[in-house]
Design an enzyme around this catalytic site. Structure first.
Site, PDB file in Angstrom:
ATOM      1  N   CYS A 198      -2.885   8.934   2.934  1.00  0.00           N
ATOM      2  CA  CYS A 198      -2.582   8.481   1.575  1.00  0.00           C
ATOM      3  C   CYS A 198      -3.803   8.447   0.674  1.00  0.00           C
ATOM      4  CB  CYS A 198      -1.912   7.109   1.600  1.00  0.00           C
ATOM      5  SG  CYS A 198      -2.968   5.796   2.253  1.00  0.00           S
ATOM      6  N   GLU A 214       0.872  -1.172   0.000  1.00  0.00           N
ATOM      7  CA  GLU A 214       0.000   0.000   0.000  1.00  0.00           C
ATOM      8  C   GLU A 214       0.908   1.221   0.000  1.00  0.00           C
ATOM      9  OE1 GLU A 214      -3.718   0.588   0.712  1.00  0.00           O
ATOM     10  OE2 GLU A 214      -3.530  -1.137  -0.591  1.00  0.00           O
TER      11      GLU A 214
END
Length: 401
Positions: free
Chosen positions: A176, A142
């Site tokens: 993010c 990720e």
């Protein structure tokens, strides 16, 4: 490192195949067995230390694995708390928390794990994937990226500004899945900036530094990195900083150029650049010319505009007229694509990520005469029998090979 499986976890039961089987396999028992990988390493980031540690941890343990957890050393208090508290709630035979900095992480990566789950920057992700490749270890990454946010001319600009400002400046921009930059026409930029100013004032008051709801940069290094980006474009809102407090005001930069430093890296801070284009097609071309992001955002009162952005771009996820709310849907997978990472997790997707799906086939040792058709010497009769046996016959003469 001793390899073992989580014997305390649930027993894996076969999931029997319901699809039609070839005639040659009528005596077979075919099923999918969901097994744990074994020992899993989870490396989590600083920005949401509990959420981004516990969500994959729960999935890994539920799938039957044992887990080594390495929280970020940048969020030291959270790291220490997890190491002290988690053993009170989880069986210590199923997991362990490793604390420390880069040296401890590097030592961990020297070991052979059965699966690695990493959330963080692309730079560190490259180190993790290199270490995993030495042992052929499967992994999920990720990595985030520059999430574009297209704003159309047909909008309720104050509603759009509220949603963008909340998503961008939440956790001081250290998220993010927040919009990394806005892309729109010059006219839309002129209409959006006053609304963003109103949204920021409504959320954090006239002086956001005094607001208990506005965060700070995690450390001096990240503060200086983000502060240097303020030299790009024109400061339309904010721009104030306080190094002693690691404070950077909610900032909007107008007329940013694509070659400026802020467009070459993920901002990961409370600075929102606005890049202007002439039309939607140019915006889509710009988005597609760059690395595929974790999320693409699109705002418009016209559903066909939102759908066009969805259809013509590629990303790990998509938000139409929305901000960070998709994290509330455990039925939706979370994950990147390309340089923003690979692999999905959350909810059942976490369980699937940490599960090895073994295709299994069992056959009895009797009825050997049915197997003879596979053995040499081969004849035309055997060939016809093999062709018949390999076909999957379905109702209404629909045949799948």
């Amino acid at each position: 490192m001793e390899k073992h499986k989580n014997t305390k976890a649930r027993k894996t039961l076969p999931s029997h195949c319901t699809a039609k089987r070839p005639e040659a396999a009528v005596l077979d028992n075919a099923f999918i067995r969901k097994d744990p990988y074994g020992v899993v390493l989870i490396i989590s980031p600083f920005n949401f230390p509990f959420y981004l540690t516990l969500i994959p941890l729960v999935g890994a343990i539920a799938a039957g694995n044992c887990v080594i957890v390495k929280p970020s050393e940048l969020s030291r208090c959270s790291e220490k708390l997890m190491a002290e508290v988690l053993p009170n709630y989880l069986d210590p035979e199923t997991f362990a928390v490793v604390t420390g900095g880069h040296k401890q992480t590097a030592k961990l990566l020297e070991n052979k794990f059965d699966y690695i789950f990493f959330t963080g920057s692309a730079h560190v992700g490259n180190i993790v994937i290199t270490a995993a490749a030495k042992h052929f270890t499967p992994l999920t990454l990720e990595l985030g990226g520059k999430n574009p946010c297209y704003v159309d001319s047909c909008c309720d600009f104050q509603a759009v500004a509220n949603r963008i400002a909340w998503a961008k400046f939440f956790n001081s921009g250290q998220c993010c899945i927040s919009p990394d930059y806005v892309i729109c026409t010059a006219d839309v930029q002129d209409k959006l900036i006053p609304c963003l100013r109103q949204a920021i004032r409504s959320f954090y008051g006239c002086n956001p530094q005094d607001s208990p709801d506005f965060g700070r940069m995690i450390n001096d290094k990240h503060f200086k990195r983000v502060r240097a980006l303020l030299d790009c474009g024109q400061v339309a809102i904010g721009g104030e900083t306080d190094e002693c407090d690691r404070y950077i005001a909610p900032t909007v930069l107008a007329d940013v150029k694509e070659w400026e430093p802020i467009m070459q890296q993920e901002v990961f801070g409370p600075v929102l650049p606005i890049l202007t284009v002439s039309c939607l097609d140019e915006a889509i071309h710009f988005i597609n010319y760059r690395d595929r992001p974790l999320i693409v955002f699109a705002f418009s009162c016209k559903s066909e505009i939102v759908k066009q952005v969805l259809d013509c771009t590629s990303s790990g996820g998509f938000c139409g007229n929305n901000d960070l709310n998709p994290i509330a849907f455990v039925t939706l997978p979370s994950g990147g694509i390309g340089c923003s990472g690979f692999g999905k997790y959350r909810g059942k997707f976490s369980f699937d990520t940490f599960t090895n799906q073994r295709g299994c086939n069992l056959r009895v040792l009797c009825f050997e005469e049915f197997n003879c058709v596979r053995y040499p010497p081969y004849t035309e009769r055997k060939l016809r029998l093999l062709e018949f046996g390999a076909a999957v016959w379905r109702w209404k003469l629909c045949t799948l090979l």
